[in-house]
Design an enzyme around this catalytic site. Sequence first.
Site, PDB file in Angstrom:
ATOM      1  N   LYS A 101      -4.637   3.618   0.041  1.00  0.00           N
ATOM      2  CA  LYS A 101      -5.304   2.764  -0.947  1.00  0.00           C
ATOM      3  C   LYS A 101      -6.714   2.343  -0.529  1.00  0.00           C
ATOM      4  O   LYS A 101      -7.573   2.156  -1.368  1.00  0.00           O
ATOM      5  CB  LYS A 101      -4.463   1.524  -1.252  1.00  0.00           C
ATOM      6  N   GLU A 123      -5.521  -7.142  -9.898  1.00  0.00           N
ATOM      7  CA  GLU A 123      -4.161  -7.660  -9.890  1.00  0.00           C
ATOM      8  C   GLU A 123      -3.398  -6.931  -8.792  1.00  0.00           C
ATOM      9  O   GLU A 123      -3.819  -5.878  -8.322  1.00  0.00           O
ATOM     10  CB  GLU A 123      -3.476  -7.399 -11.235  1.00  0.00           C
ATOM     11  N   SER A 388       1.611   9.100   2.239  1.00  0.00           N
ATOM     12  CA  SER A 388       0.652   8.139   1.684  1.00  0.00           C
ATOM     13  C   SER A 388       0.553   6.838   2.480  1.00  0.00           C
ATOM     14  O   SER A 388      -0.477   6.179   2.450  1.00  0.00           O
ATOM     15  CB  SER A 388       1.009   7.840   0.236  1.00  0.00           C
TER      16      SER A 388
HETATM   17  C1  LIG Z   1       0.697   2.056  -3.754  1.00  0.00           C
HETATM   18  C2  LIG Z   1       1.321   3.134  -2.988  1.00  0.00           C
HETATM   19  C3  LIG Z   1       1.738   4.339  -3.602  1.00  0.00           C
HETATM   20  C4  LIG Z   1       1.702   4.554  -5.074  1.00  0.00           C
HETATM   21  O1  LIG Z   1       0.412   4.634  -5.632  1.00  0.00           O
HETATM   22  P1  LIG Z   1      -0.204   5.990  -6.165  1.00  0.00           P
HETATM   23  O2  LIG Z   1      -1.375   5.546  -6.958  1.00  0.00           O
HETATM   24  O3  LIG Z   1       0.834   6.688  -6.999  1.00  0.00           O
HETATM   25  O4  LIG Z   1      -0.577   6.812  -4.987  1.00  0.00           O
HETATM   26  C5  LIG Z   1       2.265   5.343  -2.801  1.00  0.00           C
HETATM   27  N1  LIG Z   1       2.390   5.190  -1.461  1.00  0.00           N
HETATM   28  C6  LIG Z   1       1.997   4.053  -0.837  1.00  0.00           C
HETATM   29  C7  LIG Z   1       2.168   3.957   0.640  1.00  0.00           C
HETATM   30  C8  LIG Z   1       1.448   2.986  -1.575  1.00  0.00           C
HETATM   31  O5  LIG Z   1       1.077   1.855  -0.953  1.00  0.00           O
END
Ligand SMILES: *Cc1c(COP(=O)(O)O)cnc(C)c1O
Length: 405
Positions: A101, A123, A388
């Site tokens: 993010k 938000e 992610s």
């Molecule tokens: C917020 C989040 C997501 C989901 O958000 P996307 O916009 O779909 O990538 C996925 N993995 C993690 C670790 C997150 O914090």
Amino acid sequence: MKYGDVEFDTYLKNYPDKNGYFGKYGGAYVPDDLKKAMDEITEAYFTICKSSKFISELRRIRREFQGRPTPISYLERLSSTLGNVQLYVKREDLNHTGAHKLNHCMGEALLAKYMGKKKIIAETGAGQHGVALATAAAYFGLECDIYMGAVDIKKQAPNVARMKILGANVVEVTDGLQTLKEAVDAAFAAYLKDYKNTIYCIGSVVGPHPFPMMVRDFQSVVGIEAREQFLEMTGELPDAVVACVGGGSNAMGIFSGFLNDPVEIYGVEPLGRGKNLGDHAASLNYGSEGIMHGFNSIMLKDENGDPAPVYSVASGLDYPSSGPEHAFLRDCGRVKYDVIDDEETINAFFTLSRLEGIIPAIESSHAVAYAMKLAKKMGKGSILINLSGRGDKDMDFIIEKYGIR
Ligand SMILES: *Cc1c(COP(=O)(O)O)cnc(C)c1O
């Protein structure tokens, strides 16, 4: 390379069009005042993102503050349990603050600075986007207001504390169900009142144009790095790329690097407890076309056509729609979207932790679970997973709900 009518040689230049459409999806379905504010951001973005000063400053920040490039790791022990397929992970869990993010939050906050804005607004639901944005605000010396439902504030105490330590102002929203939807409405209302001095920073590839495009562009660093690193490590491209999809920003980041390559691409949605409406958040698998939060995409609707209640064990995937670009890539057949349920996710969470020494976020565990299934189906070849985020934020929940397996 072509899928349907879509030419992928020139895809990133041609999509979205100047009004923010990916085919019929996207756009900016907002009141006139807000449309003006969105147009101002679009215009500024198109100018600033071409300036060499902006580009080199963002590059320096990514290197010196975020810790980019993040590496790719080969999952030797996990691969050996799955037969003849080699699994790799792009380590966004090693990005500063522990997830992808920050890639778009630093971009959005730098844009705010170049536009002369004093404050950034957003938000947050589970608090992950709020923490990443509060981090960016602290770095650039911007004021930061994070709108959060009162129910979520109670549930997510550690993230609320993090935002406050970072100097952000957490605004409690007490309307309606006091969760994410009400927080979105309150944040938009606050933004409308003061759009001269502030900028709204969306947390994924969703919302009105230009956000789906801007957030994808800022996240594309993941795909650019991953393609280069994978070629260097193995001499080849991966056979498949896999990422989890909530709003879809981490997925668009890595997918964008491979759209014009002979690589199978899979987006993984949360099936939660099962296929019934309310038990999952798999909008691209079970939803239909509709407009919400200012954009046209595929969404899960209740009987009145409003956004349906959704559920996933991963709070970051708990959203009744996905970005318009994902709806488009689904329709033209370039990306396949499939599902993984809670149980498969939790198994993958423990498997990756035990076999590789990497504790994944529950969101990312959806992608790991899917890759494990896909590996058995493929029999040979290689899979690159976008990891992610890291699972530290999920420890208390996992231990309380599942215990140590
Ligand atoms: C917020 C989040 C997501 C989901 O958000 P996307 O916009 O779909 O990538 C996925 N993995 C993690 C670790 C997150 O914090």
